[in-house]
Write an enzyme that holds these catalytic residues in place. Structure first.
Site, short mmCIF file in Angstrom:
data_model
loop_
_atom_site.label_atom_id
_atom_site.label_comp_id
_atom_site.label_asym_id
_atom_site.label_seq_id
_atom_site.Cartn_x
_atom_site.Cartn_y
_atom_site.Cartn_z
N GLN A 135 -52.76 30.09 37.81
CA GLN A 135 -53.28 30.58 39.08
C GLN A 135 -52.18 31.10 40.01
OE1 GLN A 135 -55.52 27.29 40.72
NE2 GLN A 135 -57.00 27.30 39.04
N HIS A 137 -53.92 25.49 42.13
CA HIS A 137 -54.31 24.98 43.46
C HIS A 137 -53.25 25.29 44.52
CE1 HIS A 137 -57.72 22.02 42.21
NE2 HIS A 137 -57.70 23.11 41.45
N GLU A 197 -67.38 23.96 48.92
CA GLU A 197 -67.72 23.85 50.34
C GLU A 197 -67.39 25.11 51.12
OE1 GLU A 197 -66.50 19.09 50.80
OE2 GLU A 197 -65.35 20.64 51.85
N TYR A 226 -61.09 16.93 56.55
CA TYR A 226 -62.26 17.43 55.81
C TYR A 226 -62.59 16.63 54.56
CZ TYR A 226 -62.48 20.91 59.34
OH TYR A 226 -62.61 21.49 60.58
N TYR A 252 -63.63 16.21 36.33
CA TYR A 252 -64.00 17.02 35.17
C TYR A 252 -64.35 16.17 33.96
CZ TYR A 252 -62.36 20.89 37.99
OH TYR A 252 -62.20 21.81 39.00
#
Length: 363
Positions: A78, A140, A234, A244, A255
């Site tokens: 990523q 991430h 979200e 949060y 997972y």
């Protein structure tokens, strides 16, 4: 459990769209792009397109060119080049901001660089922010940026996947939304500047992997979207100093199917305004304020990666969700970014090896 989850995704993506005449036109603007991650609209009509592999492209009258001077990125999984945004006074100063992964496999982090765009080149490139601590995972990162009305800059920072507990630790920069000035300094009114040991750039915390960030130009309200684990994606309204919940409170499972937390909500932690179970993988996020789709004023538009689509979140004037629906069902590729152009057209990028940039306008 994982096989059942993947089967559920397949079942959703195979549902045929209604056979009705579309009241919009989808026009391909660029093709053959390497995972186009974000777009920015220049005042002269050109469009900047950031490719994850580390190239910054420019679309000029239908022709693709390249911008030189882009910082070296850490491209793996990523990781790579993420967002590109213009300084609020770009017309005067020509400044742009890039977020990207940099470092090594054992020590990498999300960075912000500021540069001046001169023709087709970046000059005066300077790294103005680096997330701390570094991590040894290529996932991430977060990396979405947006300017607030006061001229300060927000950026999302993911939890690094293997370091989710750090999302709750104020001394860590992982799992946060950060706020800096346009030069990279720490604003004096950030919520934790006077807390010993805290990361002073932190604006909000308790986040997992935030892939969308948008500021409503009318209300100033800040919306953020993030990936849950297996379920629990979200959309949040971001408020100064707020928590949060991740990973203390989540509506998703690990997972493996294991329980991450017994809590779906937790006292003192902010709840999301939209939750998806199963996950859709929300990506680029935009607030629609434009002239072309007049019934959508103030609504949210989000792409999705896990269940590829574009969604519209119907919002009332007070920021309350009325409903949601899939729009532009002809788009079936993974959607990485959604932007509203100055003329009110909706631009969409697809997250593929041969990615596309599409422009949607009413018929």
């Amino acid at each position: 459990m994982k096989k059942q989850f993947l089967a559920a995704i397949a079942a959703v993506t195979m549902v045929a769209a209604p056979a009705i005449a579309a009241d919009y036109t989808i026009t391909p603007m660029a093709t053959g792009l390497n995972h186009p991650w974000s777009m920015a609209f220049l005042p002269d009509g050109r469009v900047l397109i950031a490719e994850r592999a580390g190239r910054l492209r420019v679309l000029d009258k239908g022709k693709l060119g390249s911008i030189s001077g882009v910082p070296k990125v850490y491209e793996k999984s990523q990781g790579g080049l993420f967002d590109v945004v213009l300084h609020p006074k770009f017309t005067d100063n020509g400044l742009i901001y890039l977020s990207y992964a940099a470092g090594t496999p054992s020590a990498n982090a999300t960075h912000i660089a500021r540069a001046k765009l001169v023709g087709s080149a970046l000059t005066d490139v300077k790294v103005i922010f680096t997330v701390s601590p570094t991590k040894n995972t290529p996932v991430h990162y977060g990396g979405r940026m947006a300017f607030l009305p006061d001229g300060t800059l927000l950026m999302t920072v993911g939890d690094g996947f293997d370091f989710r507990e750090q999302a709750q630790k104020l001394e860590s920069g992982l799992g946060k939304v950060i706020r800096i000035t346009d030069t990279g300094a720490i604003p004096a009114d950030n919520p934790f500047v006077n807390k010993p040991g805290a990361s002073k750039a932190t604006w909000s915390y308790g986040h997992r992997n935030e892939q969308g960030l948008a500021v409503d130009p009318v209300t100033g309200r800040v919306y953020e979207s993030e990936h849950g684990p297996q379920g629990g994606d979200e959309i949040n309204i971001i408020a100064r100093g707020s928590n949060y919940g991740w990973p203390v409170a989540t509506k998703g499972l690990d997972y493996s199917g294991a329980t991450i937390s017994p809590y779906k909500t937790y006292p003192g932690m902010k709840d999301a305004i939209v939750v998806w179970v199963p996950s859709i993988g929300p990506s680029g996020l935009a607030v629609y304020r434009g002239a072309m789709f007049k019934d959508w004023q103030g609504d949210l538009l989000t792409g999705a990666l896990a269940i590829p689509q574009v969604k519209r979140i119907d919002m009332d004037a007070n920021g309350k969700v009325i409903g949601q629906s899939r729009i532009f069902p002809e788009i079936t590729e993974r959607v990485r970014d959604v932007r509203v152009a100055p003329d009110g057209a909706i631009w969409i990028s697809t997250d593929e090896d041969e990615g596309k940039v599409l422009r949607v306008t009413p018929k």
